[in-house]
Design a protein around this motif. Sequence first.
Motif, PDB file in Angstrom:
ATOM      1  N   LEU A  93       0.879  -1.232   0.057  1.00 58.34           N
ATOM      2  CA  LEU A  93      -0.108   0.100  -0.016  1.00 58.34           C
ATOM      3  C   LEU A  93       0.968   1.382  -0.065  1.00 58.34           C
ATOM      4  O   LEU A  93       0.403   2.365  -0.146  1.00 58.34           O
ATOM      5  N   LEU A  94       2.249   1.128   0.005  1.00 59.71           N
ATOM      6  CA  LEU A  94       3.061   2.301   0.158  1.00 59.71           C
ATOM      7  C   LEU A  94       2.995   2.852  -1.119  1.00 59.71           C
ATOM      8  O   LEU A  94       2.794   2.372  -2.561  1.00 59.71           O
ATOM      9  N   PRO A  95       2.805   4.405  -1.201  1.00 57.45           N
ATOM     10  CA  PRO A  95       2.784   5.159  -2.647  1.00 57.45           C
ATOM     11  C   PRO A  95       4.012   4.860  -3.340  1.00 57.45           C
ATOM     12  O   PRO A  95       5.197   4.970  -2.839  1.00 57.45           O
ATOM     13  N   PRO A  96       3.630   4.397  -4.786  1.00 55.43           N
ATOM     14  CA  PRO A  96       4.857   4.279  -5.683  1.00 55.43           C
ATOM     15  C   PRO A  96       5.546   5.588  -5.995  1.00 55.43           C
ATOM     16  O   PRO A  96       5.338   6.906  -5.636  1.00 55.43           O
ATOM     17  N   LEU A  97       6.822   5.544  -6.611  1.00 54.98           N
ATOM     18  CA  LEU A  97       7.500   6.679  -7.064  1.00 54.98           C
ATOM     19  C   LEU A  97       6.738   6.992  -8.106  1.00 54.98           C
ATOM     20  O   LEU A  97       6.117   6.228  -8.931  1.00 54.98           O
ATOM     21  N   PRO A  98       6.697   8.476  -8.316  1.00 54.15           N
ATOM     22  CA  PRO A  98       5.740   8.839  -9.640  1.00 54.15           C
ATOM     23  C   PRO A  98       6.703   8.472 -10.732  1.00 54.15           C
ATOM     24  O   PRO A  98       7.650   8.346 -10.732  1.00 54.15           O
ATOM     25  N   PRO A  99       6.041   8.727 -11.884  1.00 56.81           N
ATOM     26  CA  PRO A  99       6.689   8.364 -13.287  1.00 56.81           C
ATOM     27  C   PRO A  99       7.479   9.395 -13.579  1.00 56.81           C
ATOM     28  O   PRO A  99       7.175  10.595 -13.040  1.00 56.81           O
ATOM     29  N   PRO A 100       8.305   9.217 -14.588  1.00 63.52           N
ATOM     30  CA  PRO A 100       9.195  10.499 -14.666  1.00 63.52           C
ATOM     31  C   PRO A 100       8.531  11.609 -15.702  1.00 63.52           C
ATOM     32  O   PRO A 100       7.309  10.851 -16.255  1.00 63.52           O
ATOM     33  N   LEU A 101       8.802  12.557 -15.681  1.00 62.86           N
ATOM     34  CA  LEU A 101       8.058  13.591 -16.588  1.00 62.86           C
ATOM     35  C   LEU A 101       8.289  13.192 -18.108  1.00 62.86           C
ATOM     36  O   LEU A 101       9.211  12.565 -18.702  1.00 62.86           O
ATOM     37  N   PRO A 102       7.075  13.324 -18.854  1.00 58.80           N
ATOM     38  CA  PRO A 102       6.878  13.050 -20.263  1.00 58.80           C
ATOM     39  C   PRO A 102       7.953  14.114 -20.826  1.00 58.80           C
ATOM     40  O   PRO A 102       8.405  14.978 -20.568  1.00 58.80           O
ATOM     41  N   SER A 103       8.505  13.519 -21.859  1.00 50.21           N
ATOM     42  CA  SER A 103       9.638  14.152 -22.674  1.00 50.21           C
ATOM     43  C   SER A 103       9.118  15.710 -23.040  1.00 50.21           C
ATOM     44  O   SER A 103       9.924  16.770 -22.750  1.00 50.21           O
ATOM     45  N   GLU A 104       7.792  16.123 -23.167  1.00 48.98           N
ATOM     46  CA  GLU A 104       7.347  17.389 -23.373  1.00 48.98           C
ATOM     47  C   GLU A 104       7.402  18.486 -22.327  1.00 48.98           C
ATOM     48  O   GLU A 104       7.192  19.396 -22.408  1.00 48.98           O
ATOM     49  N   LEU A 105       7.740  17.721 -21.092  1.00 49.40           N
ATOM     50  CA  LEU A 105       7.345  18.526 -19.952  1.00 49.40           C
ATOM     51  C   LEU A 105       8.677  18.597 -19.270  1.00 49.40           C
ATOM     52  O   LEU A 105       8.972  19.319 -18.132  1.00 49.40           O
ATOM     53  N   ASN A 107      11.472  20.354 -19.399  1.00 48.64           N
ATOM     54  CA  ASN A 107      12.077  21.564 -19.591  1.00 48.64           C
ATOM     55  C   ASN A 107      11.042  22.526 -18.886  1.00 48.64           C
ATOM     56  O   ASN A 107      11.177  23.573 -19.065  1.00 48.64           O
ATOM     57  N   ASN A 108       9.938  21.985 -18.545  1.00 46.66           N
ATOM     58  CA  ASN A 108       8.791  22.985 -18.049  1.00 46.66           C
ATOM     59  C   ASN A 108       9.113  23.079 -16.419  1.00 46.66           C
ATOM     60  O   ASN A 108       9.147  22.044 -15.720  1.00 46.66           O
ATOM     61  N   ALA A 113       8.924  21.323 -10.733  1.00 46.32           N
ATOM     62  CA  ALA A 113       8.635  21.617  -9.319  1.00 46.32           C
ATOM     63  C   ALA A 113       7.528  20.824  -8.913  1.00 46.32           C
ATOM     64  O   ALA A 113       7.647  20.585  -7.521  1.00 46.32           O
ATOM     65  N   GLY A 114       6.384  20.350  -9.531  1.00 44.90           N
ATOM     66  CA  GLY A 114       5.582  19.538  -9.117  1.00 44.90           C
ATOM     67  C   GLY A 114       6.081  18.114  -8.904  1.00 44.90           C
ATOM     68  O   GLY A 114       5.611  17.710  -7.832  1.00 44.90           O
TER      69      GLY A 114
END
Length: 131
Positions: A93-105, A107-108, A113-114
């Motif tokens: 039930l532990l929260p997984p690591l978030p996925p990496p940012l998609p390539s289009e984001l 450099n955003n 920051a999110g």
Amino acid sequence: MSEEKSPARPPLEFVRLENFKSTYSNNVQFEVTSTDLKIIFGQFDQHTKKAIVEQQAAVTLSWMQVKLLSYSLRVNLAFYEILNGKINITKDLLPPLPPPLPSELENNPQAQAGLEAVLKVREEFLSSLQS
């Protein structure tokens, strides 16, 4: 931040309506908009051979109320754990690591920051599980 004095308010009176509902939930889902957060409460049910969450109720909160709720939940959880000990969370039930940012984001700056904010909150959560 300095604390400002609020104007005096009369005490709130709480009245439960005739259709007030109390229920149990072991599953929570979120629907996010720019103005509010809907929290959908459900219960995991295995009576069939499928894993099903029966959604029972939803509550929509303004972001201001979400922030206040976050504070109140943390305070109540802190007191509970002081009195009763740390709450164990099973590994599944532990929260997984978030996925990496998609390539289009990648450099955003806001997206970066999110992602960093999510990683920080996750790390704080995981460290709170250690005694």
